[in-house]
Scaffold this active site. Sequence first.
Site, PDB file in Angstrom:
ATOM      1  N   ASP A  23       0.843  -1.196   0.000  1.00 16.79           N
ATOM      2  CA  ASP A  23       0.000   0.000   0.000  1.00 16.79           C
ATOM      3  C   ASP A  23       0.881   1.249   0.000  1.00 16.79           C
ATOM      4  OD1 ASP A  23      -2.135  -1.697   0.306  1.00 16.79           O
ATOM      5  OD2 ASP A  23      -2.311  -1.380   2.465  1.00 16.79           O
TER       6      ASP A  23
HETATM    7  N1  URA Z   1      -0.951  -5.707   4.397  1.00 17.71           N
HETATM    8  C1  URA Z   1      -1.464  -4.459   4.292  1.00 17.71           C
HETATM    9  O1  URA Z   1      -2.405  -4.098   4.976  1.00 17.71           O
HETATM   10  N2  URA Z   1      -0.886  -3.629   3.388  1.00 17.71           N
HETATM   11  C2  URA Z   1       0.174  -3.986   2.630  1.00 17.71           C
HETATM   12  O2  URA Z   1       0.655  -3.179   1.836  1.00 17.71           O
HETATM   13  C3  URA Z   1       0.686  -5.279   2.768  1.00 17.71           C
HETATM   14  C4  URA Z   1       0.104  -6.119   3.655  1.00 17.71           C
END
Ligand code: URA
Length: 251
Positions: A106
């Site tokens: 993310d």
């Molecule tokens: N879990 C999440 O919430 N975000 C990520 O980017 C990777 C794993």
Amino acid sequence: MSEVRLQKFLSAAGVCSRRAAEDMMRQGRVLVDGVPALDVGRKIDPDKARVEVDGRTVAGIQDLRYFMFHKPAGFLTSFHDPQGRPTVRPFLEGLTVRVFPVGRLDMDVSGLLILTNDGELGKRLMHPSSLIPKVYRVLVQGVPDEGDLERMRRGRLIIDHRPAAPAKAQILASGPDRGWLELTLTEGRHRQVKRMCSAIGHKVVRLKRVAYCGIALPGDLPWGQIRQLTRAQVDRLRNAVGLGPAGAQTP
Ligand code: URA
């Protein structure tokens, strides 16, 4: 280089599995020096033959490249964003080969991303059946108790109407109102860590991926930097998804 079977070359070059290569050959989608290679017994000299699949020239085995990238928080894992948000693209501009990220983090998440142009490897690693372990360090509001962690370990948390797979979960440190966790997941569902933590009532404040498939993010790789994977690390990734070493002349 000595001659190898065409389907083995295509698999080692990261195009597809040997089986899929044979199907594509039979369908006339694979050309060697401009001529359809319909015979699945066909051998080529990878140094001399020009191989095309669906009209695109296949990069040679020697052109497969593998890197680790320390993604900083605040950048999208993509090369273009229609909304104009910052992407990881500027960090990859020094690379002379076109690579893609294996999976996503993310925008607000930092840590280890694998970059490669090995299409078959990337596809297999990202497939849900690959069960690749991914290790995250997570700072959460409040401190989860053992019961919460046990629910994670036993696969008792429901996300998207189905249980999250059992995860390794431990508390690394805790203060009066915050806790550092280490979670190891074998799934890669959308925002999974955040949603698992939310399911036990703890909001994620900071999240970092510190290892992927047993490859740890080195402490001396600063944010935004890229480093080539070692041969052993590449083999580890390929072995994890049933591919032999890149370019190996296996039977
Ligand atoms: N879990 C999440 O919430 N975000 C990520 O980017 C990777 C794993």
